[in-house]
Design a protein around this motif. Structure first.
Motif, PDB file in Angstrom:
ATOM      1  N   PRO A 140      26.165  59.561 -70.913  1.00  0.00           N
ATOM      2  CA  PRO A 140      25.487  58.824 -69.911  1.00  0.00           C
ATOM      3  C   PRO A 140      25.931  57.538 -69.540  1.00  0.00           C
ATOM      4  CG  PRO A 140      24.386  59.646 -71.832  1.00  0.00           C
ATOM      5  CD  PRO A 140      25.789  59.986 -71.931  1.00  0.00           C
ATOM      6  N   LEU A 141      25.625  57.045 -68.451  1.00  0.00           N
ATOM      7  CA  LEU A 141      26.320  55.764 -68.030  1.00  0.00           C
ATOM      8  C   LEU A 141      26.045  54.512 -68.874  1.00  0.00           C
ATOM      9  CD1 LEU A 141      27.579  54.088 -65.506  1.00  0.00           C
ATOM     10  CD2 LEU A 141      25.204  53.762 -64.769  1.00  0.00           C
ATOM     11  N   HIS A 172      27.795  60.580 -60.731  1.00  0.00           N
ATOM     12  CA  HIS A 172      27.314  61.722 -61.182  1.00  0.00           C
ATOM     13  C   HIS A 172      25.801  61.499 -61.621  1.00  0.00           C
ATOM     14  CE1 HIS A 172      27.402  64.868 -64.126  1.00  0.00           C
ATOM     15  NE2 HIS A 172      26.665  64.076 -64.945  1.00  0.00           N
ATOM     16  N   GLU A 173      25.574  60.222 -62.316  1.00  0.00           N
ATOM     17  CA  GLU A 173      24.405  60.130 -62.669  1.00  0.00           C
ATOM     18  C   GLU A 173      23.229  59.778 -61.669  1.00  0.00           C
ATOM     19  OE1 GLU A 173      22.316  57.220 -66.257  1.00  0.00           O
ATOM     20  OE2 GLU A 173      24.281  58.458 -66.528  1.00  0.00           O
ATOM     21  N   TYR A 174      23.677  59.332 -60.441  1.00  0.00           N
ATOM     22  CA  TYR A 174      22.730  59.124 -59.395  1.00  0.00           C
ATOM     23  C   TYR A 174      22.898  59.654 -58.051  1.00  0.00           C
ATOM     24  CZ  TYR A 174      21.436  55.009 -62.242  1.00  0.00           C
ATOM     25  OH  TYR A 174      21.038  54.289 -63.266  1.00  0.00           O
ATOM     26  N   ARG A 175      23.945  60.981 -58.344  1.00  0.00           N
ATOM     27  CA  ARG A 175      24.365  61.824 -57.285  1.00  0.00           C
ATOM     28  C   ARG A 175      24.642  61.032 -55.865  1.00  0.00           C
ATOM     29  NH1 ARG A 175      24.191  64.149 -61.109  1.00  0.00           N
ATOM     30  NH2 ARG A 175      23.275  66.284 -61.687  1.00  0.00           N
ATOM     31  N   LEU A 194      31.015  58.066 -62.902  1.00  0.00           N
ATOM     32  CA  LEU A 194      29.787  57.923 -63.697  1.00  0.00           C
ATOM     33  C   LEU A 194      28.583  57.558 -62.893  1.00  0.00           C
ATOM     34  CD1 LEU A 194      30.610  57.083 -67.343  1.00  0.00           C
ATOM     35  CD2 LEU A 194      30.435  59.410 -66.252  1.00  0.00           C
TER      36      LEU A 194
END
Length: 320
Positions: free
Chosen positions: A174-175, A249-252, A246
């Motif tokens: 996770p970020l 990835h986390e926020y598209r 990241l």
């Protein structure tokens, strides 16, 4: 610029009120680094030497310590050259995917610092190089500095081992977790400790406690800026330990949106840093001078890393 991905990305403006500076010793230091790396067989081919020279490690050190004498720049640049080699082993080689082997390697390095054996031949070439640099550092160290530096190195190894465990498990962290551990794996606290060595100042624990948040903010800025300019390198290597990757990835996010968001995070940290340093309390004329030299070192690291990132061949040119 190498590759094509970053060429298609617009780099946003980065806020930095600190002026650039460069040591006059960098041209003289780089040949010494080349020779040291070759004599210890860390560099064995002409191609490897060209790659090493393209990194311009004398320049990043000279930007971080623009007013230091030749010997100080050389010591820090030699340590940086050695540590970048170790860091590449953690990031790119098989060792960086084998946490137990990596932990054993790190323990051997820590023991070499805790129990130095000057003049004794070491079989492990990494330990041999570290032992030589460590002896040069110890001769200049103020009281209490050695233990603080070793603790910073242990902290760095924990960050590297966390990354290795993620790689071994194919885990994308996770970020928020990444941001916390990035402060360790960046190795910046080691180089912040070296400011005391270069400036020959010995700050009491109270000052280090007061400056802790400034060090965290400076660490974040250097590490995050590095993540932005090394994004393509790490993407090619399949390494997810990068702020831009990241954020995507986390926020598209698209690549451009992730770079823009990383820059906003950097700029917010910079404004927080500037505000906080202005509120550092006074400790009297004599101690204030030492504190200001240390804080100047932190600022020089932030600005110097930015300038070096645009000129090093390690990541390709970040700006055309």
């Amino acid at each position: 610029m190498r590759g094509h991905l970053l060429e298609s990305i617009h780099l946003p403006e980065f806020y930095c009120p600190f002026p650039p500076a460069l040591s006059p010793h960098v041209e003289a230091v780089q040949p010494h680094l080349n020779q040291w790396m070759q004599e210890r067989r860390y560099i064995r081919t002409d191609a490897a030497l060209r790659r090493f020279e393209a990194g311009r490690f004398a320049w990043v050190t000279g930007r971080a310590h623009p007013d230091a004498d030749f010997e100080s720049v050389l010591i820090v640049a030699t340590y940086m050259s050695w540590l970048f080699m170790v860091d590449d082993l953690c990031d790119e080689a098989a060792l960086g995917r084998e946490p137990e082997r990596l932990r054993a390697q790190h323990q051997e390095l820590i023991q070499a610092m805790r129990h130095p054996r000057p003049g004794q031949r070491e079989e492990n070439p990494l330990v041999a190089g570290l032992s030589e640099i460590w002896e040069r550092m110890r001769r200049r160290a103020p009281p209490g500095w050695e233990e603080r530096f070793i603790r910073s190195f242990e902290d760095y190894t924990q960050g590297c081992q966390w990354e290795a465990e993620n790689r071994a498990r194919h885990r994308i962290p996770p970020l928020a977790e990444y941001m916390e551990h990035r402060r360790r794996s960046s190795a910046l606290y080691l180089f912040f400790d070296l400011i005391e060595l270069v400036e020959q100042v010995s700050l009491p624990d109270q000052i280090h406690e007061q400056a802790h948040t400034l060090k965290v903010l400076a660490n974040d800025m250097v590490a995050w800026f590095n993540d932005i300019v090394s994004f393509e390198k790490e993407l090619r290597a399949g390494d997810v330990h990068n702020l831009v990757i990241l954020l995507q990835h986390e926020y598209r996010l698209s690549t451009q949106s992730a770079v823009d968001q990383a820059a906003r995070l950097f700029n917010a940290r910079m404004r927080e840093y500037v505000d906080l340093q202005q509120r550092m309390p006074s400790h009297g004329a004599e101690l204030d001078g030492a504190v200001q030299r240390y804080l100047m070192g932190l600022r020089s690291w932030v600005r110097g890393n930015m300038d070096w990132s645009y000129e090093t061949g390690r990541y390709g040119k970040a700006r055309t």
